[in-house]
Design an enzyme around this catalytic site. Sequence first.
Site, PDB file in Angstrom:
ATOM      1  N   SER A  61      45.809  44.883  40.755  1.00  0.00           N
ATOM      2  CA  SER A  61      44.453  44.449  40.431  1.00  0.00           C
ATOM      3  C   SER A  61      44.350  43.702  39.115  1.00  0.00           C
ATOM      4  CB  SER A  61      43.517  45.661  40.397  1.00  0.00           C
ATOM      5  OG  SER A  61      43.941  46.595  39.427  1.00  0.00           O
ATOM      6  N   HIS A 110      43.179  45.327  46.950  1.00  0.00           N
ATOM      7  CA  HIS A 110      43.132  43.878  46.738  1.00  0.00           C
ATOM      8  C   HIS A 110      44.042  43.121  47.697  1.00  0.00           C
ATOM      9  CE1 HIS A 110      40.760  44.176  42.999  1.00  0.00           C
ATOM     10  NE2 HIS A 110      41.401  45.328  42.859  1.00  0.00           N
ATOM     11  N   LYS A 170      35.541  45.412  48.721  1.00  0.00           N
ATOM     12  CA  LYS A 170      36.079  44.070  48.488  1.00  0.00           C
ATOM     13  C   LYS A 170      35.969  43.249  49.775  1.00  0.00           C
ATOM     14  CE  LYS A 170      38.672  46.043  44.738  1.00  0.00           C
ATOM     15  NZ  LYS A 170      37.987  47.354  44.813  1.00  0.00           N
TER      16      LYS A 170
END
Length: 461
Positions: free
Chosen positions: A231, A259, A291
């Site tokens: 990240s 991510h 996300k």
Amino acid sequence: MADDRDDEVGSAELLGAWRSRHESAGQNRMARMRRRAPEVVKAPKRFEDLPEYKKLMAHKAISVMASVENPFYRSHERAAGATTVIGGKELVNFASYDYVSANTHPKVTAAAKAAIDRFGISASASRLVAGERPLHTELETRLAEVYGTEAAVCFVSGYLTNAATVSTLVGPKDLVVHDELIHNSVLAGVKLSGATRRFFRHNDTADLEKVLTGVAGNFDRVLVIVEGVYSMDGDIANLPELVRLRSRYGFWLMVDEAHALGVLGKTGRGTFEHFGIDPASVDLWMGTLSKTASSCGGYIAGSRALIEILKAEAGGFVYSVGLAPVLAAAALASLNVLKEERERVEALRRNGHLFLDLARQAGLNVGTSAGYSVVPVIVGDSLRAVQLSNELLEAGVNALPIIHPAVQEGLARLRFFLTADHTPEQITRAVTLTTEILKDLERRKVGLGSLDIHQAAKFIS
């Protein structure tokens, strides 16, 4: 005989005197006990006196002295994606991780509205008792399909997912080995568990093997934890080598895909698809719903036995309210968008690579980023990183600084999150402005090194 009587009388008198003194002493003790002792007044510690608060105030004082505005907690006035609005001004936005731009997708917002109409807002209870909804099962089934696992379970927070999972699966007799740059939520879970903790150098599987060799056989359970895409740095875990070590040393392998979902692999399924590896080679797939999934929460995907254990034993699941139905609906719809509109993954990849290439050409320090969802621009000096962010904002670009303790001292940076909706023009402009402003800050010697230490001490005191 008279002498004996005299002795008896004398003994009786002595015994009576002893009893009298004993009773008197007892009465005195009781009287002292009955007397109320003076109350001890002890005030609780003031939060203002804690070192944590004083440290925050010191940082604020230095910012005031350097005339650097606080860049954090700025309020966005509409949905944030490739662009946003802050303070009434439209900005190109690189501070939100809406990777495949599903946050405002019509199918996602429609699914959320329908869930509200049917279920209201909250699950209103732990799923164990009265908080279970059909959307929970649908979302978990979909996540299991993404990772090719037997089952999945969702938590109400990504941070809680790691903390609860780690603390449930390992204990004082066990070992957790993690990448040195692992997310703080993992460290919290290890602390809760009481397990022994070791770390290995970032993305260095040879160093991991050294750690494993040194501790082999000393622990009951061994858990190794990495991130698919890191990240803070945007580089990718060496999953093939991790899987090889797993087969040799017999540890559980946990990969945090926060991510990486929607980012890596041809269809965005993540790190295993990126490397062409059987997902069953990983014991625990962890990820967040905030996300690519455009919602809030976290999940674990793995074997049915693993998921049953977590649903029965993980305090963060059992004793926490169920994921809000509207959030489950939004996440499920976002995953469907990812599956049906794969061009979004390719658009994100193009944008990430473009940003990385342009930044390198401009001489910016992007560290080890692979140019997918996260590209840092490493500045080094924390104060300079903050001022770079502020001046970019004035120029129309929103990118936030990351400073200690989130990263090591001397590695302060701006972190740029890419989305599928960013245009080449927006990316080019952001890189150009970042380069120009950073050079100007260096020329002006803006940074901690330029501060008057004696003056700073006055502010801090």
